[in-house]
Design an enzyme around this catalytic site. Structure first.
Site, short mmCIF file in Angstrom:
data_model
loop_
_atom_site.label_atom_id
_atom_site.label_comp_id
_atom_site.label_asym_id
_atom_site.label_seq_id
_atom_site.Cartn_x
_atom_site.Cartn_y
_atom_site.Cartn_z
N ASN A 66 49.34 -97.92 -9.23
CA ASN A 66 50.38 -97.21 -9.98
C ASN A 66 50.06 -95.71 -10.03
O ASN A 66 48.93 -95.30 -9.76
CB ASN A 66 50.45 -97.76 -11.41
CG ASN A 66 51.22 -99.07 -11.47
OD1 ASN A 66 52.18 -99.27 -10.73
ND2 ASN A 66 50.81 -99.96 -12.36
N CYS A 75 53.90 -105.50 -5.69
CA CYS A 75 54.97 -104.50 -5.74
C CYS A 75 56.01 -104.92 -4.71
O CYS A 75 55.73 -104.91 -3.50
CB CYS A 75 54.42 -103.11 -5.42
SG CYS A 75 55.72 -101.86 -5.33
N ASN A 77 59.30 -103.70 -3.94
CA ASN A 77 59.90 -102.66 -3.09
C ASN A 77 58.84 -102.15 -2.12
O ASN A 77 59.14 -101.82 -0.96
CB ASN A 77 60.42 -101.50 -3.93
CG ASN A 77 61.64 -101.89 -4.75
OD1 ASN A 77 62.48 -102.67 -4.29
ND2 ASN A 77 61.74 -101.36 -5.96
N HIS A 161 55.66 -109.46 -16.21
CA HIS A 161 56.96 -108.91 -16.61
C HIS A 161 57.44 -109.53 -17.91
O HIS A 161 57.29 -110.74 -18.13
CB HIS A 161 58.02 -109.21 -15.53
CG HIS A 161 57.75 -108.48 -14.27
ND1 HIS A 161 58.29 -107.24 -14.01
CD2 HIS A 161 56.97 -108.78 -13.22
CE1 HIS A 161 57.85 -106.82 -12.83
NE2 HIS A 161 57.05 -107.74 -12.33
N ASN A 192 55.24 -104.95 -17.38
CA ASN A 192 56.46 -104.23 -16.94
C ASN A 192 57.60 -104.72 -17.82
O ASN A 192 57.75 -105.95 -18.01
CB ASN A 192 56.74 -104.56 -15.48
CG ASN A 192 55.61 -104.11 -14.57
OD1 ASN A 192 55.45 -102.92 -14.30
ND2 ASN A 192 54.78 -105.05 -14.09
N GLU A 210 58.28 -99.42 -15.87
CA GLU A 210 57.13 -100.02 -15.17
C GLU A 210 55.79 -99.66 -15.82
O GLU A 210 55.55 -98.49 -16.15
CB GLU A 210 57.10 -99.55 -13.72
CG GLU A 210 58.16 -100.19 -12.86
CD GLU A 210 57.85 -100.02 -11.38
OE1 GLU A 210 56.67 -99.93 -11.00
OE2 GLU A 210 58.82 -99.98 -10.61
N CYS A 219 62.78 -101.71 -9.37
CA CYS A 219 61.50 -102.44 -9.36
C CYS A 219 61.78 -103.81 -8.74
O CYS A 219 62.56 -104.60 -9.29
CB CYS A 219 60.97 -102.58 -10.78
SG CYS A 219 59.46 -103.58 -10.86
N GLY A 220 61.18 -104.07 -7.58
CA GLY A 220 61.45 -105.32 -6.85
C GLY A 220 60.95 -106.54 -7.60
O GLY A 220 61.69 -107.52 -7.77
N GLY A 222 60.37 -106.67 -10.69
CA GLY A 222 61.15 -106.72 -11.93
C GLY A 222 62.48 -107.43 -11.70
O GLY A 222 62.94 -108.22 -12.54
N1 LIG Z 1 54.27 -101.13 -11.97
C1 LIG Z 1 54.03 -102.45 -11.42
C2 LIG Z 1 53.71 -102.41 -9.94
C3 LIG Z 1 54.81 -101.87 -9.07
C4 LIG Z 1 56.10 -102.72 -9.08
C5 LIG Z 1 57.11 -102.21 -8.10
N2 LIG Z 1 57.66 -100.95 -8.27
C6 LIG Z 1 58.03 -103.26 -7.52
O1 LIG Z 1 58.95 -102.86 -6.78
O2 LIG Z 1 57.81 -104.45 -7.71
C7 LIG Z 1 52.89 -103.13 -12.19
O3 LIG Z 1 52.09 -102.43 -12.83
O4 LIG Z 1 52.79 -104.36 -12.12
#
Ligand SMILES: N[C@@H](CCC[C@H](N)C(=O)O)C(=O)O
Length: 277
Positions: A66, A75, A77, A161, A192, A210, A219-220, A222
């Site tokens: 991060n 992650c 995306n 999440h 998240n 996030e 956020c993929g 997410g």
């Molecule tokens: N911030 C997330 C990791 C990144 C997630 C991302 N942007 C996605 O697309 O899934 C974490 O700390 O778990």
């Protein structure tokens, strides 16, 4: 030392991607924070690192950091950008790429139209998988945040999440509740925070605050977590289109232990070189 990198984005969730198969570097957390800074550095939501696999059955090891320098498990995306990157750099010419992550293995498929599909594995809901401090597995858990009682679904997509249903994502208090949910003491590894508006049984709107990066345009994981929680609550049916501020993702999940699939774009923005301290 000079490090070659590529800037990429998936629905506006942006990444610095570094190939540590053909280069050597040691990226520590204060260096990552410096590079992530949008004024004093390159600027990105996450740093993605391509490494040789430790497991001979896998093609690559995919590591994710991060913007605050913390290393994380997954992650979504980023996974699509990772697939485009390793093919563009000719590190592989496979269409189906197997990667190991700290959250478990992922399979990335580059489609003929340039979109990338990711087999994200099955979502997990038991509190210990996030981790989340709760006595039992429930579809919705009560969570006290700043004197307010919220009802959240908790989901692990490898990374943790919390999904909150809201009437309208545009007026949802993401800036106020996002950091409070992220740092809530019942999530010992932080979380998240997703804010989901159900549009129809096959369509949601979503904003995600996030962990370690703040609110991003998409956020993929997410999106996967919100759809999994929505299906589990009986609000949604697969396939589901997720409208994020940076664009749309398509999520399919048959339920139970079936793997969840995410499909969307991945774009190269520019290549660069940076001096490491
Ligand atoms: N911030 C997330 C990791 C990144 C997630 C991302 N942007 C996605 O697309 O899934 C974490 O700390 O778990």
């Amino acid at each position: 030392m000079l490090l070659h990198f590529t800037k990429m984005q998936g629905l506006g969730n942006d990444f610095m991607v570094v190939d540590l198969v053909t280069q050597r570097a040691r990226l520590v957390d204060d260096e990552i924070r410096r590079l992530a800074d949008r004024r004093f550095g390159i600027g990105f939501d996450q740093l993605l690192v391509v490494e040789p696999p430790r497991d001979p059955e896998m093609d690559f090891r995919y590591r994710i950091y991060n913007a605050d320098g913390s290393e994380v498990e997954n992650c979504g995306n980023g996974a699509r950008c990772f697939a485009r990157f390793v093919r563009d750099q000719r590190l592989t010419h496979k269409h189906e790429i197997h990667v190991e992550t700290a959250g478990g293995p992922l399979t990335l498929t580059v489609e003929n139209d340039g979109q990338v599909s990711v087999d994200m594995g099955a979502p997990r809901f038991t509190p210990e998988t996030l981790p989340f401090d709760a006595a039992e597995d429930r579809v919705l858990h009560a969570l006290d945040v700043d004197g307010e009682r919220l009802e959240v679904g908790v989901v692990s997509m490898g990374n943790p999440h919390a999904v909150l249903r809201v009437e309208d994502v545009d007026s949802a208090p993401v800036e106020r509740l996002g950091p409070a949910i992220e740092a809530h003491p019942r999530f010992p590894k932080r979380v998240n925070a997703g804010f989901m508006q159900v549009v129809s049984r096959h369509e949601i709107r979503l904003r995600v605050y996030e962990r370690g990066s703040g609110e991003t345009l998409a956020c993929g994981t997410g999106a996967c977590a919100a759809v999994a929680s929505g299906i589990r609550q009986g609000l949604l049916e697969s396939p589901v289109t997720v409208h994020l501020r940076g664009g749309d993702l398509r999520i399919e999940w048959a339920g139970g232990d079936a793997p969840l699939s995410m499909t969307g774009p991945a774009e190269r923005v520019f290549d660069g070189r940076v001096v490491l301290n």
